[in-house]
Design a protein around this motif. Structure first.
Motif, PDB file in Angstrom:
ATOM      1  N   PRO A 257       0.809  -1.227   0.000  1.00 57.63           N
ATOM      2  CA  PRO A 257       0.000   0.000   0.000  1.00 57.63           C
ATOM      3  C   PRO A 257       0.838   1.271   0.000  1.00 57.63           C
ATOM      4  O   PRO A 257       0.434   2.285  -0.577  1.00 57.63           O
ATOM      5  CB  PRO A 257      -0.825  -0.137   1.281  1.00 57.63           C
ATOM      6  CG  PRO A 257      -0.982  -1.606   1.458  1.00 57.63           C
ATOM      7  CD  PRO A 257       0.313  -2.195   1.008  1.00 57.63           C
ATOM      8  N   TRP A 262      -1.322   8.489  -4.170  1.00 54.97           N
ATOM      9  CA  TRP A 262      -2.657   8.686  -4.728  1.00 54.97           C
ATOM     10  C   TRP A 262      -2.858  10.103  -5.252  1.00 54.97           C
ATOM     11  O   TRP A 262      -3.681  10.320  -6.139  1.00 54.97           O
ATOM     12  CB  TRP A 262      -3.718   8.357  -3.675  1.00 54.97           C
ATOM     13  CG  TRP A 262      -3.629   6.947  -3.175  1.00 54.97           C
ATOM     14  CD1 TRP A 262      -3.405   6.540  -1.897  1.00 54.97           C
ATOM     15  CD2 TRP A 262      -3.739   5.745  -3.955  1.00 54.97           C
ATOM     16  NE1 TRP A 262      -3.360   5.165  -1.825  1.00 54.97           N
ATOM     17  CE2 TRP A 262      -3.567   4.654  -3.079  1.00 54.97           C
ATOM     18  CE3 TRP A 262      -3.948   5.497  -5.307  1.00 54.97           C
ATOM     19  CZ2 TRP A 262      -3.623   3.342  -3.500  1.00 54.97           C
ATOM     20  CZ3 TRP A 262      -3.997   4.180  -5.745  1.00 54.97           C
ATOM     21  CH2 TRP A 262      -3.839   3.118  -4.846  1.00 54.97           C
ATOM     22  N   HIS A 290      -8.314   4.881  -9.267  1.00 54.81           N
ATOM     23  CA  HIS A 290      -9.513   4.952  -8.423  1.00 54.81           C
ATOM     24  C   HIS A 290      -9.861   3.569  -7.877  1.00 54.81           C
ATOM     25  O   HIS A 290     -10.146   3.399  -6.675  1.00 54.81           O
ATOM     26  CB  HIS A 290     -10.682   5.521  -9.236  1.00 54.81           C
ATOM     27  CG  HIS A 290     -11.961   5.603  -8.467  1.00 54.81           C
ATOM     28  ND1 HIS A 290     -12.889   4.556  -8.429  1.00 54.81           N
ATOM     29  CD2 HIS A 290     -12.482   6.596  -7.697  1.00 54.81           C
ATOM     30  CE1 HIS A 290     -13.909   4.910  -7.671  1.00 54.81           C
ATOM     31  NE2 HIS A 290     -13.686   6.144  -7.210  1.00 54.81           N
ATOM     32  N   ALA A 293      -7.177   2.352  -5.323  1.00 50.69           N
ATOM     33  CA  ALA A 293      -7.278   3.035  -4.030  1.00 50.69           C
ATOM     34  C   ALA A 293      -8.355   2.400  -3.166  1.00 50.69           C
ATOM     35  O   ALA A 293      -8.165   2.211  -1.951  1.00 50.69           O
ATOM     36  CB  ALA A 293      -7.577   4.521  -4.251  1.00 50.69           C
ATOM     37  N   ALA A 294      -9.493   2.062  -3.771  1.00 51.78           N
ATOM     38  CA  ALA A 294     -10.564   1.407  -3.028  1.00 51.78           C
ATOM     39  C   ALA A 294     -10.154   0.014  -2.570  1.00 51.78           C
ATOM     40  O   ALA A 294     -10.486  -0.420  -1.463  1.00 51.78           O
ATOM     41  CB  ALA A 294     -11.820   1.337  -3.895  1.00 51.78           C
ATOM     42  N   TYR A 295      -9.413  -0.697  -3.421  1.00 52.89           N
ATOM     43  CA  TYR A 295      -8.977  -2.060  -3.097  1.00 52.89           C
ATOM     44  C   TYR A 295      -7.914  -2.058  -1.994  1.00 52.89           C
ATOM     45  O   TYR A 295      -7.952  -2.866  -1.063  1.00 52.89           O
ATOM     46  CB  TYR A 295      -8.437  -2.727  -4.363  1.00 52.89           C
ATOM     47  CG  TYR A 295      -7.663  -3.997  -4.121  1.00 52.89           C
ATOM     48  CD1 TYR A 295      -8.289  -5.141  -3.651  1.00 52.89           C
ATOM     49  CD2 TYR A 295      -6.290  -4.044  -4.359  1.00 52.89           C
ATOM     50  CE1 TYR A 295      -7.572  -6.312  -3.430  1.00 52.89           C
ATOM     51  CE2 TYR A 295      -5.562  -5.198  -4.150  1.00 52.89           C
ATOM     52  CZ  TYR A 295      -6.209  -6.328  -3.680  1.00 52.89           C
ATOM     53  OH  TYR A 295      -5.492  -7.473  -3.458  1.00 52.89           O
ATOM     54  N   VAL A 296      -6.952  -1.135  -2.089  1.00 48.41           N
ATOM     55  CA  VAL A 296      -5.823  -1.105  -1.151  1.00 48.41           C
ATOM     56  C   VAL A 296      -6.233  -0.569   0.217  1.00 48.41           C
ATOM     57  O   VAL A 296      -5.594  -0.879   1.228  1.00 48.41           O
ATOM     58  CB  VAL A 296      -4.679  -0.255  -1.757  1.00 48.41           C
ATOM     59  CG1 VAL A 296      -3.581   0.017  -0.742  1.00 48.41           C
ATOM     60  CG2 VAL A 296      -4.099  -0.945  -2.990  1.00 48.41           C
ATOM     61  N   ALA A 297      -7.312   0.201   0.279  1.00 43.81           N
ATOM     62  CA  ALA A 297      -7.700   0.868   1.531  1.00 43.81           C
ATOM     63  C   ALA A 297      -7.880  -0.104   2.688  1.00 43.81           C
ATOM     64  O   ALA A 297      -7.596   0.237   3.834  1.00 43.81           O
ATOM     65  CB  ALA A 297      -8.982   1.668   1.304  1.00 43.81           C
ATOM     66  N   SER A 298      -8.332  -1.311   2.399  1.00 42.81           N
ATOM     67  CA  SER A 298      -8.603  -2.272   3.468  1.00 42.81           C
ATOM     68  C   SER A 298      -7.436  -3.208   3.754  1.00 42.81           C
ATOM     69  O   SER A 298      -7.555  -4.100   4.612  1.00 42.81           O
ATOM     70  CB  SER A 298      -9.836  -3.109   3.097  1.00 42.81           C
ATOM     71  OG  SER A 298      -9.600  -3.823   1.891  1.00 42.81           O
TER      72      SER A 298
END
Length: 454
Positions: A257, A262, A290, A293-298
């Motif tokens: 991550p 970003w 985009h 970023a949503a995938y890596v956030a968790s």
């Protein structure tokens, strides 16, 4: 004079303290027997005196000491050297194992005994143990061109590709060169090792697929089941990242991550994981950034974003989605589409988009344009389509121009005085004519020609 002592009351062995021929204090561990340790100390003092008087060459003595050590110890030191240079654990393991395999082969080891038959942990451990056993007694003096060349020939006879043989040659030659550079060997003993021409034995030529097929592949992955630890959506976004950046399988496997910026919409691969040893920062398309970023956030920080299998390559993972998308792994021409082919897609799609070759070279992080050209692989249908887009050179008056080019135009050509003038009673058909291409007179229709032979 050397002195001996025990470093602590609990120490089992004596320690020898002495000064070498350069006046530098040295320390050496003796034995538990004081008398034997004193004898060793006297021997050390004698060698120091001989060095100081120039009777013993310190370099020659160092070469003898290195020769006395098992070659396996030098390989361990070489592995530590590669680690200090920032090489990955996988790269170090592969390089050292190849060098060990060459040594084991020229010492008489059967290839089947030192290579794992499958990827099971037990089988890998067995092969590693046998490899260590076969190389345990090897010394640096065993490294000769003749022996290494024979080991490479054995690999070839056992069906290994010429590229694989060359990889082994590079590994053992790199180790020998390091031994020379670090004064373990007087000279580089493998300087004359010859490589094979891998172009004569290409077994893994890659191809690219159409944009429509690429969409099908990613869609199939998105809807696919889990393979090992990779879910379908994981594989889909992984393929998108590979095509958008041209990153290799191992480079993608190193991304965490923290590798993403970003704000700038870039991803960075550290120097230890890139092929050229330089850090690489690559831009990301907006839609991919985009979704990433949503995938890596968790995901937990510091961990790879993709749980690639510990053993095996990306081709095995990709085959699952190729089959689901109805795309053959190997086509009728024998060309394959594996994970590295996604990198070829990067160059090919960029070339089709009209991007400058120099820019494509920078994207691919290639040293030369020639290397980038190898990755640009248009399909036959793309070449046919490109040919149809070339401008037409058809004449505006095809009938007249065609007749003129073939020399059958019935109109008299204006020419120099060498053209015979027509008589008053002559018709246009009997007027002499010239071929527009050759400039020669054409025979008059209806007239008899004289046979020059008789």
């Amino acid at each position: 004079m050397a002195s001996i002592f025990k470093s602590s009351p609990r120490a089992k062995k004596y320690t020898i303290l002495y000064f070498d021929h350069n006046g530098k204090r040295r320390k050496k561990t003796g034995t538990a027997d004081k008398v034997v340790t004193e004898r060793i100390a006297r021997e050390i003092e004698n060698r120091v005196a001989l060095r100081r008087e120039g009777i013993i060459d310190p370099k020659a003595e160092a070469y003898r000491d290195h020769e006395a050590r098992p070659l396996a110890e030098h390989l361990d030191a070489y592995a530590a050297h590669l680690a200090d240079k920032g090489r990955t654990r996988a790269h170090i393991s592969l390089t050292v194992s190849r060098a060990r395999r060459v040594v084991a082969l020229f010492r008489g080891a059967p290839l089947a005994e030192i290579e794992a038959g499958n990827s099971a942990t037990k089988e890998l451990a067995r092969a590693a143990d046998r490899l260590m056993a076969w190389t345990a007694k090897a010394r640096l003096s065993d490294l000769t061109v003749e022996r290494v060349q024979a080991a490479l020939a054995t690999l070839r006879e056992k069906g290994r590709s010429l590229a694989t043989c060359n990889h082994h040659a590079t590994a053992i030659s790199g180790f020998a060169k390091w031994c020379h550079d670090t004064h373990r060997l007087r000279e580089h003993p493998l300087r004359g090792v010859e490589r094979f021409n891998a172009e004569e034995d290409r077994r893994h030529d890659r191809r690219t697929i159409s944009l429509e097929e690429l969409h099908r592949l990613i869609q199939a992955a998105e809807l696919g089941r889990r393979h090992n630890r990779m879910t379908g959506p994981m594989r889909a976004i992984c393929y998108r990242l590979a095509v958008a950046t041209g990153l290799r399988f191992s480079e993608i496997g190193s991304i965490t991550p923290g590798s993403f910026d970003w704000h700038a919409q870039t991803v960075t691969v550290t120097a230890g994981y890139t092929k050229n040893g330089e850090a690489a920062t690559l831009p990301l398309p907006r839609d991919l950034a985009h979704d990433l970023a949503a995938y890596v956030a968790s995901l937990p920080p510091g961990e790879p974003i993709f749980p690639f299998p510990r053993r095996g390559r990306g081709a095995e993972m990709l085959r699952v989605d190729l089959a689901a998308a109805g795309i053959p792994y190997r086509d009728a021409a024998g060309l394959v589409f594996d994970f590295h082919s996604l990198r070829c897609e990067t160059a090919t799609l960029a070339d089709q988009a009209g991007i400058s070759p120099r820019v494509v070279q920078r994207m691919m992080r290639h040293s030369t344009l020639e290397l980038t050209g190898r990755y640009t692989r248009p399909r036959a249908v793309d070449i046919e389509a490109a040919a149809s887009l070339l401008p037409s050179l058809k004449p505006s008056t095809p009938g007249t121009e065609t007749a003129a080019l073939t020399g059958t135009d019935s109109r008299p050509l204006p020419g120099p005085s060498s053209v015979l003038p027509a008589t008053e009673n002559a018709t246009d058909d009997l007027a002499p004519k010239r071929n527009r291409l050759t400039g020669k007179l054409l025979p008059i229709e209806g007239a008899r020609t004289q046979n020059p032979v008789g």
